[in-house]
Write an enzyme that holds these catalytic residues in place. Structure first.
Site, PDB file in Angstrom:
ATOM      1  N   TRP A   1       9.238   5.161   0.680  1.00  0.00           N
ATOM      2  CA  TRP A   1       9.215   4.236   1.827  1.00  0.00           C
ATOM      3  C   TRP A   1       8.085   3.233   1.706  1.00  0.00           C
ATOM      4  O   TRP A   1       7.398   2.946   2.687  1.00  0.00           O
ATOM      5  CB  TRP A   1       9.127   5.009   3.160  1.00  0.00           C
ATOM      6  CG  TRP A   1      10.424   5.682   3.460  1.00  0.00           C
ATOM      7  CD1 TRP A   1      10.666   7.025   3.405  1.00  0.00           C
ATOM      8  CD2 TRP A   1      11.670   5.059   3.818  1.00  0.00           C
ATOM      9  NE1 TRP A   1      11.988   7.270   3.694  1.00  0.00           N
ATOM     10  CE2 TRP A   1      12.628   6.077   3.955  1.00  0.00           C
ATOM     11  CE3 TRP A   1      12.065   3.721   4.016  1.00  0.00           C
ATOM     12  CZ2 TRP A   1      13.954   5.816   4.287  1.00  0.00           C
ATOM     13  CZ3 TRP A   1      13.389   3.468   4.353  1.00  0.00           C
ATOM     14  CH2 TRP A   1      14.310   4.512   4.489  1.00  0.00           C
TER      15      TRP A   1
ATOM     16  N   ARG B   1     -10.667  15.313  20.579  1.00  0.00           N
ATOM     17  CA  ARG B   1     -11.125  14.547  19.423  1.00  0.00           C
ATOM     18  C   ARG B   1     -11.203  13.087  19.841  1.00  0.00           C
ATOM     19  O   ARG B   1     -10.187  12.471  20.152  1.00  0.00           O
ATOM     20  CB  ARG B   1     -10.119  14.720  18.284  1.00  0.00           C
ATOM     21  CG  ARG B   1     -10.529  14.046  17.000  1.00  0.00           C
ATOM     22  CD  ARG B   1      -9.597  14.361  15.862  1.00  0.00           C
ATOM     23  NE  ARG B   1      -8.234  13.906  16.145  1.00  0.00           N
ATOM     24  CZ  ARG B   1      -7.223  13.990  15.283  1.00  0.00           C
ATOM     25  NH1 ARG B   1      -7.401  14.547  14.121  1.00  0.00           N
ATOM     26  NH2 ARG B   1      -6.028  13.543  15.606  1.00  0.00           N
TER      27      ARG B   1
ATOM     28  N   PHE C   1       0.849  -1.193   0.000  1.00  0.00           N
ATOM     29  CA  PHE C   1       0.000   0.000   0.000  1.00  0.00           C
ATOM     30  C   PHE C   1       0.880   1.237   0.000  1.00  0.00           C
ATOM     31  O   PHE C   1       1.969   1.241   0.573  1.00  0.00           O
ATOM     32  CB  PHE C   1      -1.027   0.011   1.132  1.00  0.00           C
ATOM     33  CG  PHE C   1      -0.516  -0.266   2.507  1.00  0.00           C
ATOM     34  CD1 PHE C   1      -0.404  -1.563   2.977  1.00  0.00           C
ATOM     35  CD2 PHE C   1      -0.187   0.789   3.358  1.00  0.00           C
ATOM     36  CE1 PHE C   1       0.047  -1.819   4.264  1.00  0.00           C
ATOM     37  CE2 PHE C   1       0.255   0.538   4.651  1.00  0.00           C
ATOM     38  CZ  PHE C   1       0.383  -0.771   5.102  1.00  0.00           C
TER      39      PHE C   1
ATOM     40  N   SER D   1       6.937  -0.399   1.343  1.00  0.00           N
ATOM     41  CA  SER D   1       7.366  -1.800   1.447  1.00  0.00           C
ATOM     42  C   SER D   1       6.833  -2.554   0.236  1.00  0.00           C
ATOM     43  O   SER D   1       5.674  -2.356  -0.154  1.00  0.00           O
ATOM     44  CB  SER D   1       6.823  -2.432   2.728  1.00  0.00           C
ATOM     45  OG  SER D   1       7.275  -1.724   3.841  1.00  0.00           O
TER      46      SER D   1
ATOM     47  N   GLU E   1       3.826   2.887  10.444  1.00  0.00           N
ATOM     48  CA  GLU E   1       2.394   2.705  10.771  1.00  0.00           C
ATOM     49  C   GLU E   1       1.869   3.770  11.720  1.00  0.00           C
ATOM     50  O   GLU E   1       1.044   3.489  12.584  1.00  0.00           O
ATOM     51  CB  GLU E   1       2.165   1.312  11.381  1.00  0.00           C
ATOM     52  CG  GLU E   1       2.430   0.174  10.432  1.00  0.00           C
ATOM     53  CD  GLU E   1       1.274  -0.058   9.460  1.00  0.00           C
ATOM     54  OE1 GLU E   1       0.204   0.525   9.668  1.00  0.00           O
ATOM     55  OE2 GLU E   1       1.480  -0.791   8.496  1.00  0.00           O
TER      56      GLU E   1
ATOM     57  N   SER F   1       3.703  11.706   8.468  1.00  0.00           N
ATOM     58  CA  SER F   1       2.641  11.723   9.480  1.00  0.00           C
ATOM     59  C   SER F   1       1.409  12.463   8.971  1.00  0.00           C
ATOM     60  O   SER F   1       0.276  12.100   9.286  1.00  0.00           O
ATOM     61  CB  SER F   1       3.143  12.418  10.756  1.00  0.00           C
ATOM     62  OG  SER F   1       4.161  11.659  11.356  1.00  0.00           O
TER      63      SER F   1
HETATM   64  O1  GRA Z   1     -15.009  13.772  10.657  1.00  0.00           O
HETATM   65  P1  GRA Z   1     -14.701  13.844   9.194  1.00  0.00           P
HETATM   66  O2  GRA Z   1     -15.734  13.262   8.307  1.00  0.00           O
HETATM   67  O3  GRA Z   1     -14.230  15.220   8.793  1.00  0.00           O
HETATM   68  O4  GRA Z   1     -13.421  12.869   9.003  1.00  0.00           O
HETATM   69  C1  GRA Z   1     -12.217  13.092   9.708  1.00  0.00           C
HETATM   70  C2  GRA Z   1     -12.024  11.960  10.670  1.00  0.00           C
HETATM   71  O5  GRA Z   1     -13.224  11.555  11.294  1.00  0.00           O
HETATM   72  C3  GRA Z   1     -11.113  12.917   8.719  1.00  0.00           C
HETATM   73  O6  GRA Z   1     -10.727  11.545   8.804  1.00  0.00           O
HETATM   74  C4  GRA Z   1     -11.499  10.867   9.772  1.00  0.00           C
HETATM   75  N1  GRA Z   1     -10.651   9.969  10.579  1.00  0.00           N
HETATM   76  C5  GRA Z   1     -10.848   8.657  10.722  1.00  0.00           C
HETATM   77  N2  GRA Z   1     -11.768   7.826  10.211  1.00  0.00           N
HETATM   78  C6  GRA Z   1     -11.709   6.511  10.550  1.00  0.00           C
HETATM   79  C7  GRA Z   1      -9.565  10.335  11.303  1.00  0.00           C
HETATM   80  N3  GRA Z   1      -9.039   9.271  11.928  1.00  0.00           N
HETATM   81  C8  GRA Z   1      -9.824   8.210  11.593  1.00  0.00           C
HETATM   82  C9  GRA Z   1      -9.809   6.835  11.894  1.00  0.00           C
HETATM   83  N4  GRA Z   1      -8.865   6.289  12.695  1.00  0.00           N
HETATM   84  N5  GRA Z   1     -10.750   6.025  11.369  1.00  0.00           N
HETATM   85  C10 GRA Z   1      -9.918  13.834   8.996  1.00  0.00           C
HETATM   86  O7  GRA Z   1      -9.497  13.600  10.313  1.00  0.00           O
HETATM   87  P2  GRA Z   1      -8.409  14.471  11.056  1.00  0.00           P
HETATM   88  O8  GRA Z   1      -8.206  13.879  12.385  1.00  0.00           O
HETATM   89  O9  GRA Z   1      -8.774  15.923  10.972  1.00  0.00           O
HETATM   90  O10 GRA Z   1      -7.125  14.255  10.139  1.00  0.00           O
HETATM   91  P3  GRA Z   1      -5.618  14.726  10.346  1.00  0.00           P
HETATM   92  O11 GRA Z   1      -5.477  15.580  11.551  1.00  0.00           O
HETATM   93  O12 GRA Z   1      -5.143  15.237   9.035  1.00  0.00           O
HETATM   94  O13 GRA Z   1      -4.819  13.344  10.532  1.00  0.00           O
HETATM   95  C11 GRA Z   1      -5.004  12.503  11.565  1.00  0.00           C
HETATM   96  C12 GRA Z   1      -3.749  11.641  11.809  1.00  0.00           C
HETATM   97  C13 GRA Z   1      -2.545  12.452  12.202  1.00  0.00           C
HETATM   98  C14 GRA Z   1      -4.148  10.715  12.934  1.00  0.00           C
HETATM   99  C15 GRA Z   1      -3.441  10.827  10.506  1.00  0.00           C
HETATM  100  O14 GRA Z   1      -2.979  11.656   9.487  1.00  0.00           O
HETATM  101  C16 GRA Z   1      -2.427   9.723  10.748  1.00  0.00           C
HETATM  102  O15 GRA Z   1      -2.819   8.649  11.207  1.00  0.00           O
HETATM  103  N6  GRA Z   1      -1.134   9.924  10.421  1.00  0.00           N
HETATM  104  C17 GRA Z   1      -0.136   8.885  10.504  1.00  0.00           C
HETATM  105  C18 GRA Z   1       0.189   8.337   9.144  1.00  0.00           C
HETATM  106  C19 GRA Z   1       0.591   6.892   9.158  1.00  0.00           C
HETATM  107  O16 GRA Z   1       0.242   6.121  10.024  1.00  0.00           O
HETATM  108  N7  GRA Z   1       1.311   6.504   8.132  1.00  0.00           N
HETATM  109  C20 GRA Z   1       1.676   5.159   7.965  1.00  0.00           C
HETATM  110  C21 GRA Z   1       2.303   4.964   6.668  1.00  0.00           C
HETATM  111  S1  GRA Z   1       2.231   3.317   6.057  1.00  0.00           S
HETATM  112  C22 GRA Z   1       3.417   2.459   6.877  1.00  0.00           C
HETATM  113  O17 GRA Z   1       4.011   2.903   7.791  1.00  0.00           O
HETATM  114  C23 GRA Z   1       3.675   1.080   6.369  1.00  0.00           C
HETATM  115  C24 GRA Z   1       4.557   0.281   7.278  1.00  0.00           C
HETATM  116  C25 GRA Z   1       4.403  -1.164   7.015  1.00  0.00           C
HETATM  117  C26 GRA Z   1       4.747  -2.003   8.226  1.00  0.00           C
HETATM  118  O18 GRA Z   1       5.929  -2.019   8.615  1.00  0.00           O
HETATM  119  O19 GRA Z   1       3.853  -2.652   8.783  1.00  0.00           O
END
Ligand code: GRA
Length: 384
Positions: A155, A380, A122, A157, A362, A131
């Site tokens: 990045w 939130r 993905f 995988s 993640e 982030s």
């Molecule tokens: O209420 P709405 O309709 O406006 O929707 C908002 C919210 O309800 C909208 O998204 C919705 N939402 C969710 N829906 C379902 C937010 N969180 C969730 C959820 N968990 N489930 C916008 O929300 P927001 O909170 O205003 O967005 P934001 O502030 O822009 O971002 C939130 C946040 C920082 C948490 C998010 O961007 C985030 O999780 N960032 C981290 C990115 C990340 O995890 N990247 C991973 C990359 S992939 C990877 O690492 C692969 C590794 C593989 C491995 O080793 O396993």
């Protein structure tokens, strides 16, 4: 909540442990040093049903559940952290298809992903969007029966070995995250290229790379959900893959604890086993408790998901704590082993290198803390 594993889960745990010890362990150091991706083993993991835990049987899954996914991942990661990445690469897209795909998409993609006939991945992260997922710049602009993808991901995988990818891109960049969409993309399509990222600290046997989209035409049937559903699909997918990632961290922490206990019982200094020194006991005690606490947090988050209840908060708590636990365990193992841990003679240096990824991938440790703290402060709510 009762966390005694039932007979089925114990059997799954034993099968995964046996697989890891018999199939992965014999060549783990060699594979890691050679940066060798074991596609053959990934295929075997598919045959074992490891990628189908949270996929219904009609699409080739086993439906054994989220706790079983956590258990399997821990067992694989205990032997080789690189190999557990494969679980998320197959399970993430497969589960997103279960949650958001059309019947035709499910039938077309899921069985081949779950069996690992197709390697999947993905693609969220970009050079300027880690982030802050919403900051991505890749676009998917509608053109007749296709979407035209332009942009780059980093990045990722499996980027250079994958057959299919779940790609996130803006169909309407003007309306920010509401204009993000998700696509299943055939990585062998024209307009796609990749470049490996080989210089990295850990996860050496798991391929990581960049993906480039240059006017890549994706059939409109490959849109997952509706236009604008991308951010929601992405957050839902991450909420699934964070569980398995946390379990990977616990697997490495366990490997560190097991190795440390063994070494503390064997290494003699100042006329006694080093395990008899209280400073070593202090470290071992912390490793034992943290590992168990992290595992229980993961089981709780997984159990909620098995019951169909919201678990975003619990998943963030578990993923965060598992990452910290893993870093502490690897750091501690290195101290206990001393110079031997620093050498290539023991697996400690590999555990140490692999441990670092868990505070980054993640959703970094800080992102998990943001989710947890904002929920606690009432800014939130995480579980909606
Ligand atoms: O209420 P709405 O309709 O406006 O929707 C908002 C919210 O309800 C909208 O998204 C919705 N939402 C969710 N829906 C379902 C937010 N969180 C969730 C959820 N968990 N489930 C916008 O929300 P927001 O909170 O205003 O967005 P934001 O502030 O822009 O971002 C939130 C946040 C920082 C948490 C998010 O961007 C985030 O999780 N960032 C981290 C990115 C990340 O995890 N990247 C991973 C990359 S992939 C990877 O690492 C692969 C590794 C593989 C491995 O080793 O396993």
């Amino acid at each position: 909540m009762n966390f005694d594993l039932d007979e089925e889960l114990i059997a799954i745990q034993q099968a995964a442990r046996e697989f890891a010890e018999k199939e992965i362990a014999p060549t783990v150091d060699e594979d890691d040093r050679a940066h060798r991706f074991r596609r053959d083993l990934v295929r075997k993991m598919g045959e074992m049903g490891f990628f189908g835990c949270v996929v219904p049987e009609e699409y080739g899954g086993t439906s054994s559940g989220w706790i079983s996914l956590v258990i399997i991942t821990e067992e694989i990661s205990r032997i080789h952290s690189s190999m557990r990445v494969a679980i998320n690469m197959q399970v993430g897209p497969a589960r997103a298809l279960v949650d958001f795909g059309t019947e035709a998409q499910k039938k077309h993609f899921i069985p081949k992903i779950v069996s690992a006939e197709w390697l999947s991945c993905f693609a969220i992260t970009e050079p300027d969007a880690g982030s802050d997922v919403g900051a991505m710049r890749t676009t998917a602009i509608k053109d007749g029966d296709h979407y035209v993808l332009n942009g780059s991901k980093t990045w990722i995988s499996n980027a250079q070995v994958g057959d299919v990818a779940l790609v996130y891109a803006y169909t309407d960049p003007k309306i920010k995250y509401k204009g993000m969409s998700a696509f299943m993309v055939d990585l062998h399509s024209p307009g796609i290229s990749s470049r490996p990222i080989s210089e990295k600290l850990g996860a050496l046997a798991s391929p990581t790379g960049e993906l480039f989209f240059d006017n890549c035409r994706v059939p409109k049937e490959n849109l997952l959900g509706k236009e604008g559903d991308g951010f929601k699909i992405c957050m839902t997918e991450l909420n699934s893959t964070r569980l398995s990632c946390g379990a990977g961290a616990v697997g490495v922490a366990r490997a560190c604890r097991e190795a440390s206990v063994q070494y503390a019982n064997q290494r003699v200094q100042f006329g006694q086993k080093i395990g008899e020194f209280q400073m070593i006991q202090d470290t071992i005690a912390q490793m034992v408790v943290q590992e168990e606490a992290a595992r229980l947090l993961l089981y709780r988050a997984a159990a909620l998901k098995d019951k169909g209840q919201p678990n975003t908060l619990e998943t963030s708590m578990a993923k965060y704590y598992a990452g910290e636990t893993c870093a502490f365990a690897a750091d501690s193992a290195l101290k206990i082993y001393g110079a031997y841990g620093y050498s290539g003679e023991y697996p400690i240096e590999r555990y140490f290198r692999d441990s670092r990824s868990y505070q980054i991938v993640e959703g970094s440790a800080n992102i998990q803390k943001v989710i947890i703290a904002q929920d606690a402060l009432g800014y939130r709510k995480a579980n909606r």
